[in-house]
Each structure stands twice: as C-alpha cells, then as structure tokens.
Motif scaffolding. Structure first.
Motif, mmCIF file in Angstrom:
data_model
loop_
_atom_site.group_PDB
_atom_site.id
_atom_site.type_symbol
_atom_site.label_atom_id
_atom_site.label_comp_id
_atom_site.label_asym_id
_atom_site.label_seq_id
_atom_site.Cartn_x
_atom_site.Cartn_y
_atom_site.Cartn_z
ATOM 1 N N ASP A 146 0.835 -1.199 0.000
ATOM 2 C CA ASP A 146 0.000 0.000 0.000
ATOM 3 C C ASP A 146 0.868 1.247 0.000
ATOM 4 O OD1 ASP A 146 0.913 0.295 2.619
ATOM 5 O OD2 ASP A 146 -1.022 -0.161 3.554
ATOM 6 N N LEU A 147 0.294 2.386 0.314
ATOM 7 C CA LEU A 147 1.020 3.650 0.225
ATOM 8 C C LEU A 147 2.195 3.732 1.187
ATOM 9 C CD1 LEU A 147 -1.970 6.167 -0.088
ATOM 10 C CD2 LEU A 147 -0.476 5.320 -1.914
ATOM 11 N N GLU A 148 2.198 2.894 2.227
ATOM 12 C CA GLU A 148 3.283 2.910 3.213
ATOM 13 C C GLU A 148 4.306 1.812 2.976
ATOM 14 O OE1 GLU A 148 1.762 3.008 7.153
ATOM 15 O OE2 GLU A 148 0.504 4.755 6.802
ATOM 16 N N GLY A 149 4.148 1.061 1.891
ATOM 17 C CA GLY A 149 5.122 0.024 1.577
ATOM 18 C C GLY A 149 4.521 -1.361 1.599
ATOM 19 N N GLU A 150 5.372 -2.349 1.877
ATOM 20 C CA GLU A 150 4.949 -3.747 1.868
ATOM 21 C C GLU A 150 4.797 -4.268 3.293
ATOM 22 O OE1 GLU A 150 7.168 -7.784 0.670
ATOM 23 O OE2 GLU A 150 6.709 -6.532 -1.080
ATOM 24 N N HIS A 151 3.678 -4.923 3.544
ATOM 25 C CA HIS A 151 3.388 -5.478 4.867
ATOM 26 C C HIS A 151 3.185 -6.980 4.715
ATOM 27 C CE1 HIS A 151 2.507 -1.282 6.025
ATOM 28 N NE2 HIS A 151 1.895 -1.228 4.856
ATOM 29 N N ARG A 152 4.058 -7.760 5.324
ATOM 30 C CA ARG A 152 3.934 -9.220 5.308
ATOM 31 C C ARG A 152 3.761 -9.713 6.737
ATOM 32 N NH1 ARG A 152 5.112 -12.173 0.826
ATOM 33 N NH2 ARG A 152 5.932 -11.016 -0.972
ATOM 34 N N ALA A 153 2.891 -10.700 6.903
ATOM 35 C CA ALA A 153 2.669 -11.207 8.254
ATOM 36 C C ALA A 153 2.130 -12.630 8.178
ATOM 37 C CB ALA A 153 1.681 -10.322 9.002
#
Length: 332
Positions: A52-59
C-alpha cells in the motif's frame, strides 16, 4: 472486552479481508483467517502480503477452512460479497460466543439497516438482502457493529493485495450508541495503521458509501469505464448526477445526511483514478454481482417512502441484462 489478547478472525480472504489481515497481523495482533482453496494454501505457506502507500506489509496468520479449528473469536470481520453472506454467516457459527462482535464489511444496504432504529420502519426486513430473515437469525443484533470501509484494493494473487489509496474505516453501533467496545475496536484498528473513526449514526456513512457505489458500480458494468472516466467524462457525468440526485433524496427521506455537495462528490470520484470498480471486476470474472444490496435494496427503501428512481432503475436493468447475458454465455 480487552484490547490485548483479543482473538480476531477475518472471515473471507479477498482484497479487503487480506488488507485487514495484513495490517492487523503486522501490528502485532494475533489474526486468524477463514479461507479456502488456493488462497488458504497460500496463506498457510507464505502468510498475507499487502502493498500500500506505506510500503509492503507481510505477516503470518492462522489460516484454516474450519471455523471449529479456529475456535471461539472475540472479533470477526465478515469480508465477503453479499451473495455469499448466508453461507459465510453459517460457517462462522462455531466461532461465536456470548460477547463476540461481528463486523460485516459489505457493500450496499446492510440486512440489519432497520434493526436498532426508531420510527415507523423499525425492525423492517430489507427483503432484497435478507428475503427470509436468515441473516438476522444467524447473527443476533447484539453481536453487530456496523462498518463502512473506504479501502480500494486489488487482489494480485492469492493472499497478495495491492492498494493505492488511503485506508479508512468508519464504525458504529447499530443503535447509535458510543460504547466502550466501539472505542476499543476503533483503537485496535487505528493502531494497525488504518484510519478508524467512531460514528454515533453509522447510517449517514452507509448512505455516503451507497451513493458512491450506486453512481459508479452498475454504470461501470454497462460502460466498462474506470472511476475517473465515470465521474469526469462529459458523456457520463450527467447520468451520474441524475443517479446521485435520486439517491440523496431517498437517503434524506430515511433521515440520513450526506455531507458532500455534488461537485465535490464528482471531483472526489474522478480523483480515484483509472480504477475499475469491484463490480466491473466481478463481471469480467463472471462472478455474481452485488446488485441486490447496492441497487435493488435502495429501490426497496425508496418505495417505502413513496419515491421513484427512474434513472437508477434503468441503469440497474441494463446491468442485470448484461450480467444475465454473460451467465448464459458461460453456461453454453
């Protein structure tokens, strides 16, 4: 209900479900996901991914196709299209306990619209969405918190989602009270990096979203246009304005307030860019369309207050025709 240690489940791993799962899990919450098929395999193997606009989020998430295996949950986000609601609400029954909060993240007029409301339509069933009352029986009103989600996300692959606009969720008790559990859940979502607001009249926000959906989704199927084109093209914008005027009359007749003037509304719509609506994406994939909740339920509410919506009705009829034509072609 304690914020720390809350058992959270996302029921439905589409674009919005994965966006919520990724943000909540990446913020340190323990998140389960009720999924199936290829998406389930991907979530179990690789976790969830959001760009998203803040980068990549993986979890990592606890993914399963069994509600029994996931066990009782404190908070369940039901993230599905309206045609699949009955099925998924039946599936989540083993996850409910006395204080479970269920937040349906769905488009259009919710089945609970007149529950918790006052006035002459109190407890009226929205037949276009809940024709036999099954949804109301499956999830009693005390479990519900309403939500309006302004998240534009696209599923790039199973468990992988991309979003190019800011995230916003507005929450509200269906009886219009500002409760402790409402604020706790709002804070939980806010802490995940999603803007979250609590409303003392969630139906205002529902009508704002209905106006956005009904002025764009059916017309996008008819024209194959993007949001930018729908709201800015001189050949389409007069039609959009007619639908807008019809919807806000119905909203006002039901006591809702839409705070956008028409010109600002059109500019905001055009500013979403060259994005395909979710209904156009469903149409292209041959999936069922959410016309009952986004369109036919609004016509039903209009009839309750003696209003006609001729332009909206005609566009919905064209959309119905095209969807039926595609279904027939697929079946051939």
């Amino acid at each position: 209900m304690e914020k720390i240690g809350m058992r959270i489940c996302i029921a439905g791993a589409g674009a919005i479900g994965c966006t919520l799962a990724a943000r909540l899990a990446a913020s340190g919450q323990s998140v389960s996901v009720l999924a199936r098929g290829e998406t389930l395999n991907s979530l179990q193997r690789d976790g969830v991914c959001l760009i998203d606009l803040e980068g990549e989020h993986r979890a990592s998430v606890n993914a399963s196709d069994s509600a029994e295996a996931l066990g009782p949950q404190d908070l369940i986000f039901v993230c599905t299209k309206v045609p699949a609601l009955t099925s998924i609400l039946q599936q989540i029954q083993p996850m409910l306990h006395e204080e479970t909060v269920v937040i349906p993240v769905v488009n259009g007029v919710p089945w609970w619209y007149f529950q918790g409301a006052e006035g002459r339509f109190a407890d009226t069933r929205v037949k276009a969405v809940d024709p036999d009352g099954e949804l109301s029986r499956l999830i009693p009103a005390q479990h519900l918190i309403g939500a309006v989600v302004f998240i534009t996300a696209v599923r790039k692959a199973p468990g992988v989602v991309e979003s190019t606009n800011p995230h916003l969720i507005i929450l509200g008790e269906i009886n219009n009270q500002l409760t402790e559990r409402l604020e706790q859940i709002r804070g939980l979502i806010e802490s995940s990096g999603i803007e979250a607001r609590a409303s003392d009249y969630i139906r205002d926000q529902i009508w704002t979203k209905i106006t956005a959906n009904l002025t764009s989704n059916p017309l996008s199927v008819v024209t194959e246009a993007t949001l930018e084109q729908i709201y800015s093209d001189a050949r389409l914008s007069p039609l959009v304005r007619q639908i807008f005027d019809e919807v806000i009359q119905v909203a006002a007749a039901h006591g809702a307030r839409i705070r956008f003037d028409p010109q600002t509304f059109m500019e905001l719509g055009a500013g979403m860019g060259a994005v395909k609506t979710s209904m156009l994406q469903d149409h292209e994939q041959g999936s069922p369309l959410e016309l009952a909740a986004i369109g036919h339920a609004v016509l039903e509410l209009a009839a309750l207050v003696g209003l006609n919506m001729p332009t909206t009705r005609h566009v919905l009829a064209l959309t119905d025709f095209l969807a039926s034509k595609r279904r027939s072609a697929q079946a051939a």
